[in-house]
Write an enzyme that holds these catalytic residues in place. Sequence first.
Site, PDB file in Angstrom:
ATOM      1  N   GLY A  50      25.844 -19.118  15.649  1.00  0.00           N
ATOM      2  CA  GLY A  50      25.854 -18.775  14.233  1.00  0.00           C
ATOM      3  C   GLY A  50      26.669 -17.529  13.968  1.00  0.00           C
ATOM      4  O   GLY A  50      26.675 -16.596  14.781  1.00  0.00           O
ATOM      5  N   ASN A  53      26.529 -13.514   8.038  1.00  0.00           N
ATOM      6  CA  ASN A  53      26.449 -12.049   8.113  1.00  0.00           C
ATOM      7  C   ASN A  53      25.352 -11.592   9.060  1.00  0.00           C
ATOM      8  O   ASN A  53      25.524 -10.628   9.808  1.00  0.00           O
ATOM      9  CB  ASN A  53      26.313 -11.424   6.722  1.00  0.00           C
ATOM     10  CG  ASN A  53      25.001 -11.722   6.038  1.00  0.00           C
ATOM     11  OD1 ASN A  53      24.243 -12.604   6.428  1.00  0.00           O
ATOM     12  ND2 ASN A  53      24.739 -10.990   4.970  1.00  0.00           N
ATOM     13  N   LYS A 254       8.262 -15.080   3.332  1.00  0.00           N
ATOM     14  CA  LYS A 254       8.688 -13.928   2.517  1.00  0.00           C
ATOM     15  C   LYS A 254       9.832 -14.301   1.593  1.00  0.00           C
ATOM     16  O   LYS A 254       9.972 -13.746   0.496  1.00  0.00           O
ATOM     17  CB  LYS A 254       9.092 -12.762   3.416  1.00  0.00           C
ATOM     18  CG  LYS A 254      10.173 -13.121   4.456  1.00  0.00           C
ATOM     19  CD  LYS A 254      11.439 -12.338   4.288  1.00  0.00           C
ATOM     20  CE  LYS A 254      12.514 -12.810   5.259  1.00  0.00           C
ATOM     21  NZ  LYS A 254      13.523 -11.839   5.561  1.00  0.00           N
TER      22      LYS A 254
END
Length: 400
Positions: A50, A53, A254
């Site tokens: 991956g 960012n 979350k």
Amino acid sequence: MSNSAAGRLNQTSHILNESIKNDDISLRRSQPSTTSLQALEHPFKVTVIGSGNWGTTIAKVVAENTALNPHLFVSRVDMWVFEEKIDGKNLTEIINEQHENVKYLPDIKLPENLVANPNLIDSVKGADILIFNIPHQFLPRIVSNLKNHVGPHVRAISCLKGFEVGKKGVQLLSSYVTDELGIQCGALSGANLAPEVAKEHWSETTVAYHIPKDFRGEGKDVDHKLLKALFHRPYFHVNVIEDVAGISIAGALKNVVALGCGFVEGLGWGNNAAAAIQRVGLGEIIKFGQMFFPESRVQTYYQESAGVADLITTCSGGRNVRVAKHMAKTGKSALDAEKELLNGQSAQGIITCKEVHEWLETCEMTHEFPLFEAVYQIVYNNVPMKNLPDMIEELECIAD
């Protein structure tokens, strides 16, 4: 407060107190410094899967540590990149020539021992440790492609946020990796906004890893000491625990709570409303963990960076808040807002709230999680955001 509500509050307090009292927390700060680790006969090779960012940021952290610890790790870190063109040139070529991910992490210099690789199978060749850091909806395809290319000796850490919902019910992504590839997989999660970590602003994170039954011994296999050596930096402090379920649940849910915070922020309702969303959200995160993953520890949600600290950070900014806020201000759909704001990246709460809803609906328990259900209804059924307080209150009354 109603008698039933008071009873629920007392029950939650009892669970928390008993968990903290009975859990052995001596492990919390027991990891020694990396200098105490002996040189390995065969240093570990690391691959990061991956290059968004957060993926690039973690690859930067890891590559810095592999270069500094040649007695533990092979210096070269491969980072698998989904190839794309930037001004007519391959992104992998740009990363390897300029040592910068100009699309997903611009203006951050990357270590020269970090090598962008567009070939997934080639990137994991010879790897001993895999670090998964992709949007979680792509995990099944990636794992399917890796089958028969990853040996049973390999260990993994998942930085993904979400669940896999299927025939086995709701499943942690680390467990999915273990089941599909036959390798032990832990998790990394914490109050970590990628741009801040990439700029080397101090933060904390939590790594969770359960030592497997086929552990080959210290110096021959991945353990807590080695994981701390791999991830800990002067600006990125790491605590290693065993509660993979706890940090995975907190890390996934979350993002759903953050959507709720983005809605009320976009509506201009202020800090009181955002605090109310976080209060309800934390309760539902803990309840979800205790109900469906009883092995998770309540103390993880309160004491670890992966718990309440991550919730606060994520609800204060980040992709999910930005997308939800944009939805509230423009009336656009979640997917349109995501496309406009995130430069090809994902707001994971959009997918996670759907996965959670589908699972709770199967269990006939949507009323037990009013905030999660309200966020789902707003995102997927266009329920007006202004109805959010009433939806939470109504479902809480049903749960009573």
